[in-house]
Scaffold this motif. Sequence first.
Motif, PDB file in Angstrom:
ATOM      1  N   GLN A   1       1.535   7.003  -6.580  1.00  0.00           N
ATOM      2  CA  GLN A   1       0.453   7.957  -6.832  1.00  0.00           C
ATOM      3  C   GLN A   1       0.888   9.374  -6.458  1.00  0.00           C
ATOM      4  O   GLN A   1       0.582  10.354  -7.172  1.00  0.00           O
ATOM      5  N   ALA A   2       1.629   9.510  -5.348  1.00  0.00           N
ATOM      6  CA  ALA A   2       2.119  10.827  -4.928  1.00  0.00           C
ATOM      7  C   ALA A   2       3.083  11.402  -5.961  1.00  0.00           C
ATOM      8  O   ALA A   2       3.041  12.604  -6.278  1.00  0.00           O
TER       9      ALA A   2
ATOM     10  N   ALA B   1       2.276   1.729  -3.498  1.00  0.00           N
ATOM     11  CA  ALA B   1       1.260   2.262  -4.414  1.00  0.00           C
ATOM     12  C   ALA B   1       0.995   3.734  -4.130  1.00  0.00           C
ATOM     13  O   ALA B   1       0.843   4.563  -5.050  1.00  0.00           O
ATOM     14  N   ALA B   2       0.931   4.112  -2.820  1.00  0.00           N
ATOM     15  CA  ALA B   2       0.691   5.513  -2.463  1.00  0.00           C
ATOM     16  C   ALA B   2       1.854   6.401  -2.906  1.00  0.00           C
ATOM     17  O   ALA B   2       1.659   7.548  -3.345  1.00  0.00           O
ATOM     18  N   SER B   3       3.086   5.867  -2.786  1.00  0.00           N
ATOM     19  CA  SER B   3       4.252   6.647  -3.216  1.00  0.00           C
ATOM     20  C   SER B   3       4.208   6.900  -4.713  1.00  0.00           C
ATOM     21  O   SER B   3       4.499   8.019  -5.180  1.00  0.00           O
TER      22      SER B   3
ATOM     23  N   GLN C   1       0.824  -1.205   0.000  1.00  0.00           N
ATOM     24  CA  GLN C   1       0.000   0.000   0.000  1.00  0.00           C
ATOM     25  C   GLN C   1       0.862   1.261   0.000  1.00  0.00           C
ATOM     26  O   GLN C   1       0.558   2.253  -0.699  1.00  0.00           O
ATOM     27  N   ILE C   2       1.951   1.252   0.754  1.00  0.00           N
ATOM     28  CA  ILE C   2       2.857   2.413   0.795  1.00  0.00           C
ATOM     29  C   ILE C   2       3.509   2.625  -0.569  1.00  0.00           C
ATOM     30  O   ILE C   2       3.645   3.764  -1.048  1.00  0.00           O
TER      31      ILE C   2
END
Length: 475
Positions: A337-338, A333-335, A330-331
């Motif tokens: 996206q960021a 994927a979030a990175s 999840q981290i």
Amino acid sequence: MNRRAEEPSLSIVMLTEGIYLSKVNPNSGLDSVSFYELTDNNWDFILSSALKENQCQNLNATVTLGSHLYQSFQLEKPTVPKDEWPVALPFLLKDLITERVTDIVADGVELGDSNKIQAYVVVKRFVEQLKQVLDHRNVKLLKISPEDEVWAHARQDVPAYMLLHRSQKSDFKIGAFVNQGSIFQRTIRGVESPITGEYANSLQIDALALELQRSMDYLSSQLKQVQINKLFLCCDDENNEELREALQERLNVMVEPLLLVDTQHQSGEVLVNETYQLGLKGANLYPPHLQPKKEMFNLDVVAASWLVLFLIMMAIYSVYSYKNHQLDEQISAASQQANQLTSELTVLKNKLSAHKPSPAKLAAVERLRVDVKTKQKSLKVISSFDSELQVGYSGIMSGLSSIDRSDISLTSIDITDGKMNIQGLAKSPEVIPSWVQQFKNEMNLVGRNFESLSIGRDENNVVIFSLRSKSGDRD
């Protein structure tokens, strides 16, 4: 069939003449009975030797004591629960025994439907010594039974009977039993065994029969609802058949051998077998409070606990590892996206900087905005002025005309910013206040207050007046 761990696998009987011992065969019951004669008072040494000779290890033992090793008493039934009798009975027996309460062990059984119990007492030091001998051979002591309690269960097919029994080197004893409970015990003195065979002595038999008859008469007077009409025999060193015939001639009860088989056994052998059949039922002179407390944490339990704890920790570690793996994904994927959003933000900022308005356009917009604000203020003032005119002038004039009077004549009406000033002529001064009072009956005049009222006369001596409205007085 394998027996449960808490069932007896060794039967021991300790009588005056010696120790009888037999192991339990899981397939065929009791093995043959071994006898070890006692000399002096060395029962502990003899018992230890017997256990070693018979290879008795890791067994559960029940022990039956001869009557010379314990005392018996009849007491009123205690009011405490039965499982507390072993603790309470020593205190109830303290006036009947010479030993201290802390130096004895006691237990009891109920006597049929009566309100009495049969209590048995043994010296605590003897119990501890017996347990020590058995522990030395890894034999677990389950129960200590008094001899009378075992005899009470020897003939469960007969509800009430008397028993004449004698072991080697002991006296004749009489016992009476009702519903597998011992209600009477007596030792006969003065009758020396043997009294049958080559040593037959009619006088001795007569004396024995007399003591038996006395015991029967006593029991008949004590037992109102039970009739004992059978006498069983189990006497060592005697010809039981000859003794049976002799006593049958002298007594009016049925006399029979205790055992239903033709072979005659020693009393100790009979007690070994009956003790095994009795199991853990009945009185126990090895009560729970003397038994060693079960260890909750032995080596096996500790090892099993560690194994279970290790498995639990591994399960917890696996769960948290799986959750950490999911969080890492999840981290990641979030990175991503960021980073993507940051790139888009940079592009939009570049586009924004490329689309900045020119100074001329900004100045034109500002001039238009100021012009709009000015026109909005003008419209607001005009609207306010129109509203005041519509409401103020027409309403006031309508209200004044409604209260038109012949004694009042208005010469001037001035309405400015909601204030109303009136000048006029009056027939007399006193009509002016009454005219003003009529304002409250008109909707457009009600609530109007005047700051000053001046009354005078003109050169023609006509009453003139002037009303000035209060500052802030609004329609």
